[in-house]
Design a protein around this motif. Structure first.
Motif, PDB file in Angstrom:
ATOM      1  N   PHE A  93       0.809  -1.215   0.000  1.00 28.86           N
ATOM      2  CA  PHE A  93       0.000   0.000   0.000  1.00 28.86           C
ATOM      3  C   PHE A  93       0.846   1.272   0.000  1.00 28.86           C
ATOM      4  N   SER A  94       2.107   1.140  -0.397  1.00 24.54           N
ATOM      5  CA  SER A  94       2.963   2.319  -0.538  1.00 24.54           C
ATOM      6  C   SER A  94       2.718   2.971  -1.889  1.00 24.54           C
ATOM      7  N   LEU A  95       3.332   4.123  -2.080  1.00 25.84           N
ATOM      8  CA  LEU A  95       3.182   4.869  -3.332  1.00 25.84           C
ATOM      9  C   LEU A  95       4.558   5.295  -3.837  1.00 25.84           C
ATOM     10  N   HIS A  96       4.648   5.552  -5.116  1.00 20.48           N
ATOM     11  CA  HIS A  96       5.765   6.302  -5.681  1.00 20.48           C
ATOM     12  C   HIS A  96       5.199   7.617  -6.169  1.00 20.48           C
ATOM     13  N   THR A  97       5.941   8.675  -5.948  1.00 21.00           N
ATOM     14  CA  THR A  97       5.506   9.991  -6.373  1.00 21.00           C
ATOM     15  C   THR A  97       6.715  10.859  -6.651  1.00 21.00           C
ATOM     16  N   THR A  98       6.460  12.025  -7.210  1.00 18.25           N
ATOM     17  CA  THR A  98       7.523  12.995  -7.432  1.00 18.25           C
ATOM     18  C   THR A  98       7.297  14.182  -6.511  1.00 18.25           C
ATOM     19  N   LEU A  99       8.388  14.717  -5.996  1.00 14.94           N
ATOM     20  CA  LEU A  99       8.346  15.902  -5.143  1.00 14.94           C
ATOM     21  C   LEU A  99       9.506  16.803  -5.526  1.00 14.94           C
ATOM     22  N   PRO A 100       9.358  18.105  -5.370  1.00 12.78           N
ATOM     23  CA  PRO A 100      10.533  18.951  -5.564  1.00 12.78           C
ATOM     24  C   PRO A 100      11.688  18.404  -4.714  1.00 12.78           C
ATOM     25  N   ALA A 101      12.900  18.474  -5.209  1.00 12.78           N
ATOM     26  CA  ALA A 101      14.046  17.827  -4.552  1.00 12.78           C
ATOM     27  C   ALA A 101      14.181  18.210  -3.083  1.00 12.78           C
ATOM     28  N   SER A 102      13.975  19.483  -2.734  1.00  9.86           N
ATOM     29  CA  SER A 102      14.120  19.888  -1.331  1.00  9.86           C
ATOM     30  C   SER A 102      13.037  19.256  -0.456  1.00  9.86           C
ATOM     31  N   LEU A 103      11.820  19.143  -0.967  1.00  8.86           N
ATOM     32  CA  LEU A 103      10.748  18.509  -0.204  1.00  8.86           C
ATOM     33  C   LEU A 103      10.962  16.999  -0.125  1.00  8.86           C
ATOM     34  N   ALA A 104      11.457  16.398  -1.193  1.00 10.33           N
ATOM     35  CA  ALA A 104      11.777  14.965  -1.160  1.00 10.33           C
ATOM     36  C   ALA A 104      12.784  14.691  -0.051  1.00 10.33           C
ATOM     37  N   ALA A 105      13.810  15.527   0.043  1.00  8.47           N
ATOM     38  CA  ALA A 105      14.822  15.359   1.092  1.00  8.47           C
ATOM     39  C   ALA A 105      14.209  15.554   2.479  1.00  8.47           C
ATOM     40  N   SER A 106      13.322  16.533   2.632  1.00  7.21           N
ATOM     41  CA  SER A 106      12.653  16.762   3.919  1.00  7.21           C
ATOM     42  C   SER A 106      11.784  15.575   4.305  1.00  7.21           C
ATOM     43  N   ALA A 107      11.052  15.030   3.342  1.00  4.43           N
ATOM     44  CA  ALA A 107      10.191  13.870   3.616  1.00  4.43           C
ATOM     45  C   ALA A 107      11.031  12.661   4.027  1.00  4.43           C
ATOM     46  N   GLN A 108      12.191  12.522   3.428  1.00  2.00           N
ATOM     47  CA  GLN A 108      13.087  11.432   3.803  1.00  2.00           C
ATOM     48  C   GLN A 108      13.622  11.634   5.221  1.00  2.00           C
ATOM     49  N   ARG A 109      14.047  12.844   5.543  1.00  2.00           N
ATOM     50  CA  ARG A 109      14.563  13.126   6.893  1.00  2.00           C
ATOM     51  C   ARG A 109      13.494  12.909   7.963  1.00  2.00           C
ATOM     52  N   ALA A 110      12.240  13.208   7.647  1.00  4.98           N
ATOM     53  CA  ALA A 110      11.148  13.036   8.613  1.00  4.98           C
ATOM     54  C   ALA A 110      10.656  11.588   8.688  1.00  4.98           C
ATOM     55  N   GLY A 111      11.171  10.730   7.811  1.00  2.00           N
ATOM     56  CA  GLY A 111      10.830   9.310   7.874  1.00  2.00           C
ATOM     57  C   GLY A 111       9.627   8.883   7.057  1.00  2.00           C
ATOM     58  N   TRP A 112       9.115   9.745   6.175  1.00  2.69           N
ATOM     59  CA  TRP A 112       7.927   9.429   5.372  1.00  2.69           C
ATOM     60  C   TRP A 112       8.254   8.825   4.028  1.00  2.69           C
ATOM     61  N   ALA A 113       9.495   8.929   3.586  1.00  2.00           N
ATOM     62  CA  ALA A 113       9.838   8.557   2.216  1.00  2.00           C
ATOM     63  C   ALA A 113      11.269   8.046   2.146  1.00  2.00           C
ATOM     64  N   GLU A 114      11.559   7.428   1.013  1.00  2.00           N
ATOM     65  CA  GLU A 114      12.936   7.064   0.675  1.00  2.00           C
ATOM     66  C   GLU A 114      13.097   7.256  -0.825  1.00  2.00           C
ATOM     67  N   PRO A 115      14.331   7.453  -1.274  1.00  4.31           N
ATOM     68  CA  PRO A 115      14.538   7.614  -2.715  1.00  4.31           C
ATOM     69  C   PRO A 115      14.083   6.356  -3.460  1.00  4.31           C
ATOM     70  N   HIS A 116      13.603   6.535  -4.671  1.00  4.50           N
ATOM     71  CA  HIS A 116      13.286   5.375  -5.496  1.00  4.50           C
ATOM     72  C   HIS A 116      14.555   4.557  -5.663  1.00  4.50           C
ATOM     73  N   TYR A 117      14.400   3.257  -5.712  1.00  5.69           N
ATOM     74  CA  TYR A 117      15.556   2.374  -5.867  1.00  5.69           C
ATOM     75  C   TYR A 117      16.426   2.800  -7.052  1.00  5.69           C
ATOM     76  N   LEU A 118      15.831   3.198  -8.153  1.00  6.49           N
ATOM     77  CA  LEU A 118      16.607   3.587  -9.339  1.00  6.49           C
ATOM     78  C   LEU A 118      17.320   4.921  -9.158  1.00  6.49           C
ATOM     79  N   GLY A 119      16.994   5.657  -8.116  1.00  6.99           N
ATOM     80  CA  GLY A 119      17.727   6.872  -7.810  1.00  6.99           C
ATOM     81  C   GLY A 119      19.162   6.580  -7.418  1.00  6.99           C
ATOM     82  N   HIS A 120      19.386   5.403  -6.817  1.00  4.64           N
ATOM     83  CA  HIS A 120      20.738   5.016  -6.412  1.00  4.64           C
ATOM     84  C   HIS A 120      21.632   4.753  -7.621  1.00  4.64           C
ATOM     85  N   THR A 121      21.031   4.416  -8.744  1.00  5.72           N
ATOM     86  CA  THR A 121      21.803   4.111  -9.952  1.00  5.72           C
ATOM     87  C   THR A 121      21.847   5.286 -10.922  1.00  5.72           C
TER      88      THR A 121
END
Length: 169
Positions: A93-121
């Motif tokens: 029941f998770s989602l993939h979405t796009t967020l402005p880069a600064s908000l994506a980083a904030s969501a990751q720091r707050a524990g709501w998100a992680e980079p898409h697996y393909l972001g690592h590559t």
């Protein structure tokens, strides 16, 4: 648009996720899709949003796309074509979405998100993230706000800062 200060920390440790395609959440799933269904139903009421099967996620995944006749934001606001968000299928029941880069980083720091697996590559931009499955109504509200920020990113007019005004939608 949300800022880091608007995001409360997500309770608990991050869920386990796959390190391959399909990028999936493996644990901390809610009992059913009720919270996710409410998010998608709300998003479907926003101007220029259409629901359709995802063009890139596993079969049965449901996407939010920007209507073809509407203006759109930058290319990094979309995963494929005009798809800016999709909800996974088959008990994830998770989602993939796009967020402005600064908000994506904030969501990751707050524990709501992680980079898409393909972001690592380098195959996906840092704007593409997995939002963890909402386990209750409070988490649903935060995830809905992040999906709304994704929508605003998708409809943002090129060449100007910020989302469109209500009159422009």
């Amino acid at each position: 648009m949300l800022t880091e200060l608007d995001l409360p920390p997500r309770a608990g440790v991050p869920p386990q996720t796959t390190e391959s395609i399909p990028h999936s959440q493996l644990d901390q799933q809610p009992e059913d899709a009720r919270q996710l269904d409410l998010i998608l139903a709300e998003a479907a009421t926003w101007p220029h949003v259409r629901r359709q099967p995802s063009q890139i996620a596993v079969e049965g995944s449901r996407a939010l796309v920007l209507a073809a006749d509407s203006e759109s934001g930058p290319p990094e606001a979309f995963m494929v074509d005009r798809e800016f968000c999709h909800a996974h299928a088959a008990g994830d029941f998770s989602l993939h979405t796009t967020l402005p880069a600064s908000l994506a980083a904030s969501a990751q720091r707050a524990g709501w998100a992680e980079p898409h697996y393909l972001g690592h590559t380098g195959e996906a931009p840092p704007t593409v993230v997995m939002l963890y499955a909402p386990r209750d109504t409070e988490e649903r509200d935060v995830i809905l706000r992040l999906v709304r920020a994704s929508y605003e990113f998708a409809v943002a007019h090129r060449g100007r800062n910020g989302p469109p005004t209500p009159e422009e939608r």
